[in-house]
Scaffold this motif. Structure first.
Motif, mmCIF file in Angstrom:
data_model
loop_
_atom_site.group_PDB
_atom_site.id
_atom_site.type_symbol
_atom_site.label_atom_id
_atom_site.label_comp_id
_atom_site.label_asym_id
_atom_site.label_seq_id
_atom_site.Cartn_x
_atom_site.Cartn_y
_atom_site.Cartn_z
ATOM 1 N N PRO A 15 1.182 -1.194 -0.024
ATOM 2 C CA PRO A 15 -0.056 0.042 0.059
ATOM 3 C C PRO A 15 1.265 0.832 -0.041
ATOM 4 N N ARG A 16 0.347 1.871 -0.615
ATOM 5 C CA ARG A 16 0.691 3.213 -0.400
ATOM 6 C C ARG A 16 1.786 4.247 0.889
ATOM 7 N N ARG A 17 2.612 4.538 0.958
ATOM 8 C CA ARG A 17 3.405 5.195 2.004
ATOM 9 C C ARG A 17 3.342 3.797 3.842
ATOM 10 N N ALA A 18 3.272 2.707 3.220
ATOM 11 C CA ALA A 18 3.290 2.069 3.999
ATOM 12 C C ALA A 18 4.995 2.157 4.678
ATOM 13 N N LYS A 19 5.650 1.393 5.570
ATOM 14 C CA LYS A 19 7.207 1.614 5.424
ATOM 15 C C LYS A 19 7.333 0.160 5.516
ATOM 16 N N LEU A 20 8.428 0.232 4.386
ATOM 17 C CA LEU A 20 8.831 -1.080 4.226
ATOM 18 C C LEU A 20 9.490 -2.442 4.888
ATOM 19 N N SER A 21 9.561 -2.440 6.300
ATOM 20 C CA SER A 21 10.451 -3.223 6.947
ATOM 21 C C SER A 21 9.261 -3.878 7.286
ATOM 22 N N ASN A 22 8.397 -3.074 7.267
ATOM 23 C CA ASN A 22 6.610 -4.194 7.964
ATOM 24 C C ASN A 22 6.425 -4.815 7.045
ATOM 25 N N LEU A 23 6.258 -4.101 5.579
ATOM 26 C CA LEU A 23 6.254 -4.847 4.347
ATOM 27 C C LEU A 23 6.719 -5.774 4.538
ATOM 28 N N ILE A 24 8.146 -6.196 4.516
ATOM 29 C CA ILE A 24 9.212 -7.446 4.331
ATOM 30 C C ILE A 24 8.359 -8.397 5.264
ATOM 31 N N SER A 25 8.532 -7.566 6.542
ATOM 32 C CA SER A 25 8.023 -8.742 7.877
ATOM 33 C C SER A 25 6.503 -8.956 6.816
ATOM 34 N N GLU A 26 5.412 -8.626 7.057
ATOM 35 C CA GLU A 26 4.615 -9.713 6.648
ATOM 36 C C GLU A 26 5.300 -10.507 5.403
ATOM 37 N N ASP A 27 5.967 -10.166 4.354
ATOM 38 C CA ASP A 27 6.166 -10.611 3.479
ATOM 39 C C ASP A 27 6.635 -11.783 3.659
ATOM 40 N N LEU A 28 7.520 -12.122 4.702
ATOM 41 C CA LEU A 28 8.545 -13.185 5.385
ATOM 42 C C LEU A 28 7.753 -13.575 6.136
ATOM 43 N N ILE A 60 16.275 -4.528 6.648
ATOM 44 C CA ILE A 60 16.027 -5.918 6.928
ATOM 45 C C ILE A 60 15.883 -5.825 8.576
ATOM 46 N N ARG A 61 17.247 -5.554 9.429
ATOM 47 C CA ARG A 61 16.886 -5.503 10.635
ATOM 48 C C ARG A 61 15.798 -5.452 11.191
ATOM 49 N N GLU A 62 15.172 -4.040 10.971
ATOM 50 C CA GLU A 62 14.285 -3.486 12.177
ATOM 51 C C GLU A 62 13.320 -4.605 11.179
ATOM 52 N N ALA A 63 12.979 -5.512 10.145
ATOM 53 C CA ALA A 63 12.547 -6.513 9.473
ATOM 54 C C ALA A 63 12.231 -7.685 10.547
ATOM 55 N N LEU A 64 12.854 -7.906 10.549
ATOM 56 C CA LEU A 64 13.581 -9.217 11.316
ATOM 57 C C LEU A 64 13.135 -8.847 12.985
ATOM 58 N N LYS A 65 13.354 -7.555 13.825
ATOM 59 C CA LYS A 65 12.766 -6.868 14.708
ATOM 60 C C LYS A 65 11.312 -7.048 15.039
ATOM 61 N N VAL A 66 10.818 -7.178 14.141
ATOM 62 C CA VAL A 66 9.125 -6.701 14.256
ATOM 63 C C VAL A 66 9.489 -8.408 14.130
ATOM 64 N N LEU A 67 9.099 -9.699 13.656
ATOM 65 C CA LEU A 67 8.748 -10.892 13.722
ATOM 66 C C LEU A 67 9.801 -11.304 15.358
ATOM 67 N N GLU A 68 10.431 -10.730 15.964
ATOM 68 C CA GLU A 68 11.327 -10.765 16.735
ATOM 69 C C GLU A 68 10.415 -10.203 18.247
ATOM 70 N N VAL A 69 9.682 -9.275 18.237
ATOM 71 C CA VAL A 69 8.882 -8.461 19.238
ATOM 72 C C VAL A 69 7.498 -9.321 19.054
ATOM 73 N N GLY A 71 7.437 -12.505 18.794
ATOM 74 C CA GLY A 71 8.174 -13.920 19.232
ATOM 75 C C GLY A 71 7.894 -14.872 18.577
ATOM 76 N N LEU A 72 8.200 -15.057 17.185
ATOM 77 C CA LEU A 72 7.859 -15.568 16.165
ATOM 78 C C LEU A 72 9.483 -16.324 15.965
ATOM 79 N N VAL A 73 10.639 -15.139 15.713
ATOM 80 C CA VAL A 73 11.973 -15.152 15.851
ATOM 81 C C VAL A 73 13.134 -15.143 16.898
ATOM 82 N N GLU A 74 14.181 -15.908 17.025
ATOM 83 C CA GLU A 74 14.652 -15.443 17.746
ATOM 84 C C GLU A 74 16.353 -15.489 17.655
ATOM 85 N N MET A 75 16.611 -14.495 17.757
ATOM 86 C CA MET A 75 17.815 -13.420 17.057
ATOM 87 C C MET A 75 19.185 -14.117 17.511
ATOM 88 N N GLN A 76 20.066 -14.835 16.572
ATOM 89 C CA GLN A 76 21.337 -15.696 17.482
ATOM 90 C C GLN A 76 22.463 -14.534 16.107
#
Length: 257
Positions: A15-28, A60-69, A71-76
């Motif tokens: 969607p227009r003006r959507a934050k790229l990191s959020n779009l990437i986290s949704e795609d992941l 990318i790190r921001e997108a992964l942080k969304v998934l970490e918050v 509780g879906l992924v753990e950053m090692q």
């Protein structure tokens, strides 16, 4: 394990003006679901994701942080580090629901409106599924509750009463029912306060709970589904009546508890 790359960046619906990191986290998230990834599986490393989405490391790190918050992924860390799929805990999802309910109006009558049917369904679902070890744990829970009451530890006894119901969840085959029952028990354990301090009413409430739990245990041992259903239904009605007399209320602050 060989993993296919997520959908190409151009295929991501943005969607227009959507934050790229959020779009990437949704795609992941969609990719994890499509590929059927399980706890312990790894996402592609940062470099691969940067190349795939043609974006900076920070995005990318921001997108992964969304998934970490979530509780879906753990950053090692380390040479073989990165994002690893982890099972989402009940506690993580519960906190999100509490955040939602914090901004709603909720009272204990509404909690019991669903608890009546939930606990009966839960109890019926575990008839014949409780082995001797689990039955012994229920019996030990009752004994611990008796000891707490004898020591004047009313709050501890109330928590143990709810733990009895949590123990039933361990044998329930329905994960959705388990989650909802755990969530409701958590609300009652952490957020319900009694504005009446009547010793006689609290003592009667505790004894009624103990008697119900003893009868339930006997019915579970006998694999008597009809008895289990009837006892649990009566137990829920009695509990709600006692809470009404004790002027129970759900604490308004669900975020810090």
């Amino acid at each position: 394990m060989m993993m296919q790359a997520p959908a190409a960046r151009d295929e991501v619906d943005r969607p227009r003006r959507a934050k790229l990191s959020n779009l990437i986290s949704e795609d992941l998230l969609n990719w994890i679901a499509r590929e059927g990834l399980k706890p312990g599986d790894r996402l592609p490393n940062e470099k691969t994701l940067m190349q795939h989405y043609r974006c900076a490391k920070g995005t990318i790190r921001e997108a992964l942080k969304v998934l970490e918050v979530q509780g879906l992924v753990e950053m090692q860390t380390g040479p073989n580090g990165g994002a690893v799929i982890r099972p989402v805990s009940i506690d993580a999802v519960t906190q999100q629901l509490r955040t939602y309910l914090h901004f709603q109006s909720l009272d204990f009558e509404e909690v019991y409106a669903i608890r009546h049917s939930l606990e009966v369904t839960l109890a019926e679902s575990v008839v014949g599924k409780l082995d001797e070890t689990q039955l012994t744990r229920l019996e030990e829970n009752i004994e611990s509750c008796v000891a707490a009451l004898a020591a004047g530890e009313r709050t501890k006894a109330r928590h143990l009463e709810l733990t009895f119901h949590d123990l039933l969840c361990e044998s329930c085959p329905n994960p959705l029912l388990v989650f909802i029952c755990h969530f409701v028990n958590g609300l009652l354990r952490d957020l319900v306060e009694f504005r009446s301090n009547s010793h006689d009413e609290h003592a009667a409430f505790a004894q009624a709970n103990l008697e119900s739990h003893r009868r339930l245990l006997d019915a579970f041992r006998a694999n008597d589904r009809a008895a289990v259903s009837g006892i649990m239904a009566k137990h829920m009605c009695e509990a709600e009546n006692f809470m009404t007399r004790l002027d129970a209320a759900v604490h308004s602050d669900m975020l810090s508890r």
